[in-house]
Design a protein around this motif. Sequence first.
Motif, PDB file in Angstrom:
ATOM      1  N   GLN A 129      65.771   7.136 -83.129  1.00 33.57           N
ATOM      2  CA  GLN A 129      66.663   7.522 -82.034  1.00 33.57           C
ATOM      3  C   GLN A 129      67.252   6.247 -81.426  1.00 33.57           C
ATOM      4  O   GLN A 129      66.965   5.892 -80.287  1.00 33.57           O
ATOM      5  N   LYS A 130      68.032   5.552 -82.241  1.00 32.88           N
ATOM      6  CA  LYS A 130      68.641   4.291 -81.824  1.00 32.88           C
ATOM      7  C   LYS A 130      70.124   4.334 -82.135  1.00 32.88           C
ATOM      8  O   LYS A 130      70.551   4.947 -83.117  1.00 32.88           O
ATOM      9  N   PRO A 131      70.953   3.653 -81.351  1.00 35.57           N
ATOM     10  CA  PRO A 131      72.382   3.612 -81.649  1.00 35.57           C
ATOM     11  C   PRO A 131      72.668   2.858 -82.940  1.00 35.57           C
ATOM     12  O   PRO A 131      71.926   1.946 -83.334  1.00 35.57           O
ATOM     13  N   ALA A 132      73.743   3.224 -83.614  1.00 35.83           N
ATOM     14  CA  ALA A 132      74.123   2.603 -84.887  1.00 35.83           C
ATOM     15  C   ALA A 132      74.317   1.098 -84.748  1.00 35.83           C
ATOM     16  O   ALA A 132      74.135   0.352 -85.703  1.00 35.83           O
ATOM     17  N   ALA A 133      74.658   0.638 -83.549  1.00 36.72           N
ATOM     18  CA  ALA A 133      74.875  -0.794 -83.327  1.00 36.72           C
ATOM     19  C   ALA A 133      73.610  -1.615 -83.581  1.00 36.72           C
ATOM     20  O   ALA A 133      73.674  -2.819 -83.781  1.00 36.72           O
ATOM     21  N   TRP A 179      56.686  -1.175 -92.668  1.00 36.20           N
ATOM     22  CA  TRP A 179      56.376  -0.249 -91.572  1.00 36.20           C
ATOM     23  C   TRP A 179      55.985  -1.002 -90.310  1.00 36.20           C
ATOM     24  O   TRP A 179      56.277  -0.562 -89.195  1.00 36.20           O
ATOM     25  N   LYS A 180      55.355  -2.154 -90.463  1.00 31.13           N
ATOM     26  CA  LYS A 180      55.039  -2.978 -89.285  1.00 31.13           C
ATOM     27  C   LYS A 180      56.326  -3.497 -88.645  1.00 31.13           C
ATOM     28  O   LYS A 180      56.481  -3.459 -87.416  1.00 31.13           O
ATOM     29  N   GLU A 181      57.243  -3.983 -89.475  1.00 36.57           N
ATOM     30  CA  GLU A 181      58.521  -4.476 -88.950  1.00 36.57           C
ATOM     31  C   GLU A 181      59.324  -3.345 -88.299  1.00 36.57           C
ATOM     32  O   GLU A 181      59.964  -3.532 -87.266  1.00 36.57           O
ATOM     33  N   TYR A 182      59.285  -2.177 -88.913  1.00 36.69           N
ATOM     34  CA  TYR A 182      60.010  -1.024 -88.381  1.00 36.69           C
ATOM     35  C   TYR A 182      59.448  -0.622 -87.019  1.00 36.69           C
ATOM     36  O   TYR A 182      60.200  -0.332 -86.081  1.00 36.69           O
ATOM     37  N   ALA A 183      58.124  -0.629 -86.889  1.00 34.10           N
ATOM     38  CA  ALA A 183      57.497  -0.292 -85.611  1.00 34.10           C
ATOM     39  C   ALA A 183      57.929  -1.281 -84.528  1.00 34.10           C
ATOM     40  O   ALA A 183      58.230  -0.887 -83.395  1.00 34.10           O
ATOM     41  N   CYS A 184      57.979  -2.558 -84.873  1.00 32.86           N
ATOM     42  CA  CYS A 184      58.437  -3.581 -83.914  1.00 32.86           C
ATOM     43  C   CYS A 184      59.896  -3.358 -83.545  1.00 32.86           C
ATOM     44  O   CYS A 184      60.283  -3.493 -82.379  1.00 32.86           O
ATOM     45  N   TRP A 185      60.706  -3.021 -84.544  1.00 34.65           N
ATOM     46  CA  TRP A 185      62.133  -2.776 -84.302  1.00 34.65           C
ATOM     47  C   TRP A 185      62.313  -1.589 -83.357  1.00 34.65           C
ATOM     48  O   TRP A 185      63.097  -1.649 -82.416  1.00 34.65           O
ATOM     49  N   LEU A 186      61.558  -0.511 -83.593  1.00 39.29           N
ATOM     50  CA  LEU A 186      61.658   0.657 -82.724  1.00 39.29           C
ATOM     51  C   LEU A 186      61.260   0.310 -81.286  1.00 39.29           C
ATOM     52  O   LEU A 186      61.860   0.790 -80.333  1.00 39.29           O
ATOM     53  N   ALA A 187      60.260  -0.534 -81.154  1.00 38.71           N
ATOM     54  CA  ALA A 187      59.755  -0.889 -79.829  1.00 38.71           C
ATOM     55  C   ALA A 187      60.687  -1.852 -79.097  1.00 38.71           C
ATOM     56  O   ALA A 187      60.742  -1.856 -77.864  1.00 38.71           O
ATOM     57  N   SER A 188      61.440  -2.664 -79.857  1.00 38.92           N
ATOM     58  CA  SER A 188      62.215  -3.724 -79.205  1.00 38.92           C
ATOM     59  C   SER A 188      63.686  -3.411 -79.004  1.00 38.92           C
ATOM     60  O   SER A 188      64.324  -3.970 -78.146  1.00 38.92           O
ATOM     61  N   VAL A 189      64.246  -2.520 -79.783  1.00 34.71           N
ATOM     62  CA  VAL A 189      65.686  -2.240 -79.710  1.00 34.71           C
ATOM     63  C   VAL A 189      65.930  -1.085 -78.757  1.00 34.71           C
ATOM     64  O   VAL A 189      65.356  -0.019 -78.900  1.00 34.71           O
ATOM     65  N   ARG A 190      66.801  -1.322 -77.820  1.00 33.89           N
ATOM     66  CA  ARG A 190      67.133  -0.253 -76.842  1.00 33.89           C
ATOM     67  C   ARG A 190      68.524   0.269 -77.105  1.00 33.89           C
ATOM     68  O   ARG A 190      69.394  -0.411 -77.492  1.00 33.89           O
TER      69      ARG A 190
END
Length: 195
Positions: A72-76, A184-195
């Motif tokens: 659930q993140k913007p395409a940007a 999956w670790k990188e993806y979890a970090c990305w989900l947590a850090s990108v707003r």
Amino acid sequence: MLDTLPVKAVTKVIGLESVDSTQNLAKDLALSGEPEGTMVLACSQTAGRGRYERSFDSGEGGVYFTLILRPQKPAACNASLSVRVGEAVAKTLTEMFGFKTKIKEPNDVLAWDNTARKWKKICGILIETSAGECADHWVLVGVGVNVNNRLPAALKDTAVSVKQLVGEEVLKEIFLEELLENFWKEYACWLASVR
């Protein structure tokens, strides 16, 4: 911090001997509602592609897959996801084989070829996304890694495989397993850090 983030996993694998492009099939599956974690994996691709529809040589022996994600993140935010995928690939190559690697943004991973004394492409990444911010939003993460595949002579100055650098075939199944764990670790970090 990684230990506190939820790490997801592949929930379904569609394994094929050959396909035109894992990305094309994954897109059809995403449009039909396949859930996050679905992976299309192929031994070879007849029409593998990268950014701007550039062809990606995908002979047997490489690791070629596309993951369906539904963040659930913007395409940007997708450019930063591409770099995260590159970091997972680079980390896996370094951990498993001791390769010197670097990311060529936005979508390539390079490995140092000691014999040629230059950086060469060892992995291509392709991120595609659905348009808009609809409820069934999807992101496709396509990855192609030159593992044991023979590269065309035309690419000998610009691309390299794990087999060439190591001097023998490696177990690509183990490589894929390690790569997915790092992804999956990188993806979890990305989900947590990108707003």
